[in-house]
Motif scaffolding. Sequence first.
Motif, PDB file in Angstrom:
ATOM      1  N   ASN A   9      45.714  -9.333 -30.633  1.00  0.00           N
ATOM      2  CA  ASN A   9      46.261  -8.202 -31.579  1.00  0.00           C
ATOM      3  C   ASN A   9      45.108  -7.605 -32.297  1.00  0.00           C
ATOM      4  O   ASN A   9      44.878  -6.134 -32.404  1.00  0.00           O
ATOM      5  CB  ASN A   9      47.174  -8.716 -32.717  1.00  0.00           C
ATOM      6  CG  ASN A   9      48.730  -9.027 -32.123  1.00  0.00           C
ATOM      7  OD1 ASN A   9      49.018  -8.374 -31.023  1.00  0.00           O
ATOM      8  ND2 ASN A   9      49.381 -10.017 -32.708  1.00  0.00           N
TER       9      ASN A   9
ATOM     10  N   ALA B  66      43.572  -5.228 -29.597  1.00  0.00           N
ATOM     11  CA  ALA B  66      44.455  -3.919 -29.471  1.00  0.00           C
ATOM     12  C   ALA B  66      44.030  -3.033 -30.842  1.00  0.00           C
ATOM     13  O   ALA B  66      43.999  -1.779 -30.745  1.00  0.00           O
ATOM     14  CB  ALA B  66      45.951  -4.206 -29.404  1.00  0.00           C
TER      15      ALA B  66
ATOM     16  N   VAL C  25      44.345  -7.700 -24.062  1.00  0.00           N
ATOM     17  CA  VAL C  25      45.263  -7.668 -25.269  1.00  0.00           C
ATOM     18  C   VAL C  25      46.623  -8.285 -25.032  1.00  0.00           C
ATOM     19  O   VAL C  25      47.856  -7.945 -25.857  1.00  0.00           O
ATOM     20  CB  VAL C  25      45.820  -5.780 -25.294  1.00  0.00           C
ATOM     21  CG1 VAL C  25      44.641  -5.004 -25.635  1.00  0.00           C
ATOM     22  CG2 VAL C  25      46.396  -5.609 -23.953  1.00  0.00           C
TER      23      VAL C  25
ATOM     24  N   ASN D 249      51.111  -4.539 -26.604  1.00  0.00           N
ATOM     25  CA  ASN D 249      50.208  -3.876 -27.213  1.00  0.00           C
ATOM     26  C   ASN D 249      49.795  -2.709 -26.177  1.00  0.00           C
ATOM     27  O   ASN D 249      49.189  -1.909 -26.929  1.00  0.00           O
ATOM     28  CB  ASN D 249      48.729  -4.641 -27.076  1.00  0.00           C
ATOM     29  CG  ASN D 249      48.789  -5.696 -28.504  1.00  0.00           C
ATOM     30  OD1 ASN D 249      49.198  -5.260 -29.560  1.00  0.00           O
ATOM     31  ND2 ASN D 249      48.427  -6.769 -28.243  1.00  0.00           N
TER      32      ASN D 249
END
Length: 310
Positions: A73, A76, A102, A117
């Motif tokens: 995350n 991303a 991701v 993502n």
Amino acid sequence: MIDQLYRKAVLTVSGQKFVEDLVRSRAWSVAQRFVAGEDAASALQAVRELEGDGILGNLDLLGEFVASPEKANEFAEKVLSLLDQANAAGIPPYVSIKLSSVGQGQTVNGEDLGLTNARRIVGRAKQYGGFVCLDMEDHPRVDITLAQFRTLVNEFGNGSVGTVLQSYLYRSEADLAALQDLHPNLRIVKGAYLEPESVAMPDKADVDASYRRLVYAQMKAGNYVNVATHDESIIEDVKHFVLAHGISRDMFEFQMLYGIRRDLQKELAQQGYRVRAYIPYGRDWYAYFSRRIAERPANVMFVLRGMLKG
Ligand code: FDA
């Protein structure tokens, strides 16, 4: 065959932890031939410089497989921030992502995190009139990447997201045929990973022939194709093919890597072809750098000389 042995040797050696530590500590100045810098600002600066030569950019925040959803995350978020920064700088964002970076392969809330993502990233890029290409990684990821590509095209359309096929894989011609209902935007590459002979052609001549077949099939189908290679003989053949088949110049582009064959990139742009440079940046440059070294024997000497200079 010798090319394959060389590549195998470099990718095997570069996978050793002590080699990685040594190269990471000594070779950043050398790596900068292939990597635009450590942050988004440097990458955007590289886009601006290439613009002066009529060359477009394809931004790539370096990073590969991450083992935790938090890290995926975080990565991303950095890509989303890149999209925001490019848009704020007046650059329509064209980015490439590796789904493994991701979260591909990690399930969160019942869905593959890579897809979750990627959806955020493609959605943001689309909002800015940009484009996201899903890079292709090693062969165990091909099925899931193509399935996620299909999902994203269905959700966002084929004008906002594309993917990659590798000509060294025996399966790629069948994959191309199976994707045709999407009228996909595809980048065709030879393939850069260490793959077993059971899935990838060992001989360069076969990889090159397969490369031409994939590009021509995609062009004949009337779909957009990114001809991503530095191979001059293939580039010449593609130029002849498009002339012979009346393929318009806005249905394909040539793509090359930042720092490689800059002369050829400029020449093609001057000849009126659309040319895009793949611009990697970021601190996680080691795996990308190793693949570039594995592509060309002369690059090993270049690295050793650079490391000795300190
Ligand atoms: P080839 O290896 O036959 O090289 C042709 C000539 O190009 C060489 O003789 C040399 O002159 C020059 N050259 C090639 N590599 C060089 C290097 N590292 N340093 C200096 N000169 C070099 N792969 C993948 O598996 N997944 C992906 O998603 C992508 N994405 C991608 C995007 C773009 C824009 C490009 C150009 C390439 C990729 N690749 C990739 C990498 C690709 O699979 C392949 O490894 C490299 O492009 C090298 O192959 P060539 O097609 O250039 O031909």
